[in-house]
Design a protein around this motif. Structure first.
Motif, PDB file in Angstrom:
ATOM      1  N   GLN A   1       0.839  -1.203   0.000  1.00 13.03           N
ATOM      2  CA  GLN A   1       0.000   0.000   0.000  1.00 13.03           C
ATOM      3  C   GLN A   1       0.872   1.250   0.000  1.00 13.03           C
TER       4      GLN A   1
ATOM      5  N   GLU B   1       0.819   3.231   2.225  1.00  9.46           N
ATOM      6  CA  GLU B   1       1.245   3.301   3.612  1.00  9.46           C
ATOM      7  C   GLU B   1       2.469   2.431   3.899  1.00  9.46           C
TER       8      GLU B   1
ATOM      9  N   ARG C   1     -10.908  -5.067   0.074  1.00 13.44           N
ATOM     10  CA  ARG C   1     -11.086  -4.264   1.281  1.00 13.44           C
ATOM     11  C   ARG C   1     -12.179  -4.857   2.165  1.00 13.44           C
TER      12      ARG C   1
HETATM   13 MG    MG Z   1      -5.834   2.202   1.109  1.00 10.77          MG
END
Ligand code: MG
Ligand code: ATP
Length: 651
Positions: A417, A419, A517
């Motif tokens: 990701q 992140e 997700r």
């Molecule tokens: Mg995301």
């Protein structure tokens, strides 16, 4: 999410396996022993990578500082410069090596060596300084895929400024939001960008954004498309003018390993984008180590990550990882279907590309366009393929393997990701037997788990929430300006663990299968069904190129499966096919997952990074008012699908 949330069902089973060839294994950068070695001393593993791969101005003695978790620090007493690592240190041995073979959409090309890139970065870094940009200042970059984009990033890194790259396909509103959030001082853009033969007016977008961004002092404009643009006296400057006559030499600032390197906003699939913060030493450690092992990089590879630098994939695997590793890369400016659907295959053939990395959304488009485009080109130079961005449907994996990989090149399905900064779950191509649709196992030094709602590990064979057990060097440090949101979003759901927001299952061999997700999970008659598995079942039908499914309210089952399907070119979407698709799903997964409604559509709503935006389809299915569509690439399609959905057949 429903209160009765349980571990996610494991419905689809995929039994095909693909071991790497003996030849590949024999030459591979990583062999199977790397996993045990890293596990025996995971901090030592990362320290060794950091010390071996990076040229430090001051070597770190600290590895991990976890005294203020989850605000972790890595190598925090080390000092380095990323532009120095990407450029200067290669000059003696590899100065004449090509850094980028760049291909412009209209057909112009540039070949840029490490020495040339170093010189250009130095000139622009000096120009930035003369414009008052100092260490720690934020610089927004809004460019297409032209060489000045990596030059601008590296010039910032060189002087210690923080870059915030905004994808060139974003609107002026999205640009303005990001400039304001980062309080950027300078904006770098171009007159325009080429996209499918026409000019996207970046400067005009930039102007309307900057009108709302008082923090911007100067706008530097690269001349690319030669369209007329308005230049505001005193504020706007041509790139070509500001670099002219500047010296190439510009000292590389000595940065602390934990100083900010960049801010990058997530692609916005789920809602408001978050300004993800990455720092220097740990980030470069992750980028270089994963690039070396996952892509099995050799000195003579011609490596092409076909992402846009506006996304994290481009930051880590077009700019920082490959340049720091001294790799020759390909960079392409434009659309994959300009002038025709075989543009990428032509480029692979022209440059003898050996390693190719793209997204499932692109692969599904190639499948939809038809086999004849890749089949007409000599792609025999390819020895390794990669994918990133979404779960890859097994049928798309097989298509990629056969038509692009010549039935031989290993595929690395890389889960990570914005992140995480670098690849987290992935095969190592010479050390892991792959299974189509599985990202296989965590990278050495990384450990993950699949847990239920209470955080208990789900036994092999079951599904649940993916969590990452311990910190890693290239992790995000926070959300820019919002530490509380950082803690809340990633570290609150499961005590002491990083929660990326994705569902996952593990098979009996311990392989990880990403399920999309968790916000997309459907609850049908008490079963938690992942959208990914139903979509993959639909895509396994030979007539289907792409599918998206969502759950919608149903009086009997709580939620029912609603499917949106794009057919391959030349396939007719009639009632017989509809029945056939329902049967395929029932057959592959079970009757519980049979779509209650199926809408045929030429396209699906996608984010600008090409990912399916299921929340919009959910809104359509529930006939709700549409959610935020500002980061949507093809907004018209939503209206079109909405019109069709209201007339689609149901059981
Ligand atoms: Mg995301
Ligand atoms: P936002 O966080 O703003 O909603 P985003 O999650 O799409 O946007 P990115 O950071 O670009 O932004 O994407 C990371 C996500 O992409 C992962 O969390 C995962 O859902 C998905 N993803 C990436 N690679 C893979 C992969 N190989 N297999 C499955 N899913 C993947």
């Amino acid at each position: 999410m429903a209160e009765t949330q349980q571990a996610i069902e494991n419905l689809l089973s995929e039994t095909r396996v693909f071991p790497p060839s003996e030849e590949f294994v024999a030459g591979a950068n990583a062999t199977a022993s790397i996993y045990e070695e890293a596990e025996a001393d995971w901090l030592g593993f990362w320290r060794d990578q950091a010390l071996e791969r990076i040229t430090w101005f001051e070597e770190p003695t600290e590895i991990l500082d976890d005294s203020n978790a989850p605000f972790y620090k890595w190598f925090s007493d080390g000092r380095l410069n990323l532009a120095y690592n990407c450029l200067d240190r290669h000059l003696d041995t590899d100065g004449d090596k090509v850094a980028y073979h760049w291909v412009g959409e209209p057909g112009d090309t540039r070949t840029i060596t490490y020495r040339e890139l170093h010189a250009e970065v130095g000139r622009f870094a000096n120009a930035l300084k003369s414009l008052g940009v100092a260490r720690g200042d934020r610089v927004a970059i809004y460019l297409g895929m032209i060489p000045e984009l990596p030059v601008a990033m590296l010039a910032c890194a060189r002087i210690g400024a923080v870059h915030s790259v905004v994808f060139g396909g974003f609107s002026s509103d999205s640009l303005a939001d990001r400039i304001q959030d980062a309080d950027a001082r300078l904006l770098i853009t171009s007159d325009g960008a080429w996209r499918r033969g026409s000019v996207v007016s970046l400067k005009a977008n930039a102007d309307s954004a900057v009108a709302r961004c008082p923090s911007i002092e100067h706008v530097v404009v690269v001349r690319r498309t030669e369209n007329e643009v308005a230049m505001e006296e005193g504020r706007d400057l041509w790139y070509q003018d500001v670099v002219a006559g500047r010296p190439e030499d510009c000292p590389a600032e000595s940065m602390n390993a934990e100083d900010l390197l960049y801010i990058l906003y997530t692609s916005g699939t789920t809602g408001t984008p978050k300004g993800i913060v990455h720092t220097q030493g740990g980030y470069l450690t992750g980028a270089m180590t994963t690039h070396h092992y996952v892509f099995d990089i050799k000195p003579d590879d011609v490596y092409w990550c076909a992402a846009d630098i506006g996304w994290v994939t481009g930051h880590t695997y077009i700019v920082y990882g490959p340049l720091a590793n001294g790799t020759t890369g390909v960079m392409y400016e434009g659309a994959p279907n300009f002038p025709d659907n075989d543009r990428l295959w032509q480029i692979i053939e022209d440059y003898g590309v050996t390693v190719f990395y793209t997204a499932p959304t692109a692969i599904r488009a190639f499948m939809k366009w038809g086999d004849r485009y890749p089949d007409a080109h000599d792609l025999s130079s390819i020895r390794l393929l990669g994918t990133v961005g979404e779960p890859i449907n097994p049928e798309a994996w097989i298509w990629y393997h056969e038509h692009i990989g010549g039935g031989a090149a290993p595929i690395v399905d890389t889960w990570w990701q914005t992140e995480t900064g670098s690849i987290m779950i992935t095969p190592l191509p010479g050390a892991v037997v792959t299974k189509p649709g599985s990202a296989t196992r965590p990278f050495p030094g990384i450990t993950a788990d699949v847990v239920d709602e209470d955080g208990n590990s789900v036994p092999l064979g079951g599904g649940g929430f993916l969590t990452i057990d311990r910190p890693w060097p290239s992790m995000l440090r926070t959300i820019y300006g919002d530490d509380a949101r950082y803690v809340e979003t990633y570290w609150s759901r499961f005590e002491g663990r990083y929660f990326p927001g994705d569902g996952c299952k593990r098979d009996e061999d311990g392989y990880y299968w990403l399920l999309g997700r968790v916000d997309d999970i459907m609850l049908v008659a008490g079963h938690n069904i992942s959208t990914t598995e139903v979509e993959s079942a639909l895509v396994s039908h030979p007539g289907v190129a792409e599918a998206a499914v969502v759950g919608r309210t149903d009086a009997v089952t709580g939620q029912a499966v609603a499917a949106f399907v794009t057919l391959r070119q030349g396939v007719e979407g009639d009632a017989a096919l509809l029945e056939d698709l329902r049967d395929t799903v029932a057959d592959k997964i079970g009757p519980i997952a049979k779509p209650k409604s199926i809408v045929f559509t030429d396209d699906l709503p996608k984010t600008r990074s090409g990912k399916i935006m299921r929340r919009l389809l959910r809104d359509i299915s529930e006939q709700r008012r549409l959610g935020d569509v500002t980061t949507l690439a093809n907004a018209d399609i939503v209206e079109e699908i909405a019109a069709k959905a209201s007339t689609s057949t149901e059981d």
